[in-house]
Design an enzyme around this catalytic site. Structure first.
Site, PDB file in Angstrom:
ATOM      1  N   CYS A   1      33.392 -34.447 -68.204  1.00  0.00           N
ATOM      2  CA  CYS A   1      32.226 -35.228 -68.612  1.00  0.00           C
ATOM      3  C   CYS A   1      32.619 -36.660 -68.960  1.00  0.00           C
ATOM      4  O   CYS A   1      33.540 -36.894 -69.738  1.00  0.00           O
ATOM      5  CB  CYS A   1      31.570 -34.561 -69.819  1.00  0.00           C
ATOM      6  SG  CYS A   1      30.085 -35.390 -70.385  1.00  0.00           S
TER       7      CYS A   1
ATOM      8  N   GLU B   1      30.254 -38.587 -56.726  1.00  0.00           N
ATOM      9  CA  GLU B   1      30.987 -37.354 -56.959  1.00  0.00           C
ATOM     10  C   GLU B   1      30.062 -36.219 -57.385  1.00  0.00           C
ATOM     11  O   GLU B   1      29.049 -36.434 -58.046  1.00  0.00           O
ATOM     12  CB  GLU B   1      32.053 -37.578 -58.038  1.00  0.00           C
ATOM     13  CG  GLU B   1      33.143 -38.528 -57.586  1.00  0.00           C
ATOM     14  CD  GLU B   1      34.116 -38.912 -58.690  1.00  0.00           C
ATOM     15  OE1 GLU B   1      35.238 -39.331 -58.351  1.00  0.00           O
ATOM     16  OE2 GLU B   1      33.758 -38.817 -59.877  1.00  0.00           O
TER      17      GLU B   1
END
Length: 382
Positions: free
Chosen positions: A344, A91
């Site tokens: 994150c 990703e």
């Protein structure tokens, strides 16, 4: 064998062109077409000699991994999922802000670090990405966004190697990708605007300082070895003392006068006042008198089976105040893209072949036990 031209930095592309009987300036032209204009069809490269274009058609290609999916968050964050073969996917995430556009890039399929708070680490390690697979994330995103936003000028101003994987465990493939990002004939990014994030692979931090010193972020997450051993298993190999000394060595080469320490805020694990006070003492112990680091506090982004909880906003603010009151520059990261699992610690790649998770975990354990001498650290000479 057909070469993927995304695998080369400019020097590597020059060597490739020389093998075709071409001068170095042809490599510069070709590099600009690929990275500045986003071209992948050699017939579109109109200022290249027809003879060179014909050679390239039979000996080379410009091939990025296939796009599997795109998700757009309510806050404008975009997550792309790329197929890198073998059942693996990685990703990349674009984070738009008023004064910048930041792209978060992956360096490995999976990760061998096994950090408790990171979804990628729970997936296990599959393999290192090639240089072309790393730079292709920027190549695709930059030119997709230019077309989508109908802009001719650069959209992505900052790149952070904070996606899937530990970049410094893939050193040989990482450095040419960084050089392509920095090259004025490529993306022309400032060293201050390209950041490598590491869990603390100390020998490779020293290598990066000499070979390609960009901004450095260190995944700290704990103020003492006992807690960090649990949260970041690599700490059992390179202690906080070794890590902090390496950070000070890096500063002599760094484009910024500070190192960023990332600190994931975990409720009742590492977010107590005594933890903040320990951090202050830790930083002061390794300080030569000036401001040499900043802290970026990251609210934990939950994922299934983590067994961890995000610290409350009040506790994060109180933690930040202790650091700030001690004169340490401290920021709290704004969570972006969490509604599309792009925040994150949430990148897990949505690997297509879920049956191989056990195999990946076993490979992760083996990879973690390797001495540095066995890690792929030799920068490619093309």
């Amino acid at each position: 064998m057909t070469a993927n031209l995304l695998d080369f930095d400019l020097d590597g592309l020059a060597v490739f062109c020389e093998r075709l009987g071409e001068k170095r300036y042809r490599a510069v032209q070709l590099f600009r077409w690929i990275h500045q204009k986003g071209a992948s069809n050699f017939d579109d490269m109109s200022d290249l000699a027809k003879s060179l274009r014909e050679k390239l058609k039979v000996s080379a290609q410009v091939k990025a991994p296939d796009l599997i999916s795109q998700h757009i968050s309510s806050d404008g964050t975009i997550k792309w999922l790329f197929d890198v073969g073998g059942g693996d996917a990685v990703e990349a995430v674009f984070i738009p802000e008023e004064d910048r556009g930041t792209l978060c890039i992956s360096s490995q399929a999976g990760c061998a670090m096994g950090c408790r708070f990171c979804s990628t680490g729970h997936q296990g390690f599959s393999r290192n990405l090639k240089t072309g697979e790393i730079i292709a994330q920027l190549w695709f995103a930059e030119h997709f966004l230019r077309k989508h936003l109908q802009r001719d000028e650069r959209v992505i101003s900052n790149v952070v190697m904070m996606g899937m994987g530990e970049p410094l465990q893939n050193y040989a493939e990482l450095v040419p990708a960084l050089r392509a990002m920095l090259d004025d004939h490529g993306y022309g990014l400032s060293r201050r605007r390209v950041t490598v994030s590491t869990s603390g692979v100390v020998p490779m931090m020293d290598r990066l300082a000499r070979d390609c010193p960009v901004a450095l972020a260190v995944s700290l997450h704990a103020p003492n070895d006992l807690l960090r051993d649990d949260l970041v298993p690599l700490n059992k190999k390179y202690s906080l003392a070794e890590l902090l000394n390496a950070c000070n060595r890096y500063l002599a080469y760094a484009p910024r006068d500070f190192i960023t320490f990332e600190y994931c805020m975990l409720e009742d694990v590492n977010d107590q006042p005594e933890h903040a006070q320990q951090l202050v003492r830790l930083v002061q112990h390794y300080s030569s008198g000036g401001v040499w680091c900043k802290f970026n506090l990251i609210p934990f982004n939950p994922f299934p089976a983590s067994g961890l909880t995000r610290s409350t906003p009040e506790r994060i603010q109180a933690f930040a105040k202790i650091l700030s009151d001690a004169g340490i520059v401290t920021t709290i990261r704004k969570t972006r893209g969490d509604d599309i699992d792009a925040a994150c610690g949430q990148l897990a790649g949505e690997v297509k072949d879920r049956t191989r998770v056990g195999e990946r975990i076993a490979r992760q354990r083996t990879f973690m036990l390797k001495p540095v001498s066995e890690i792929n650290t030799q920068v490619k000479e093309n």
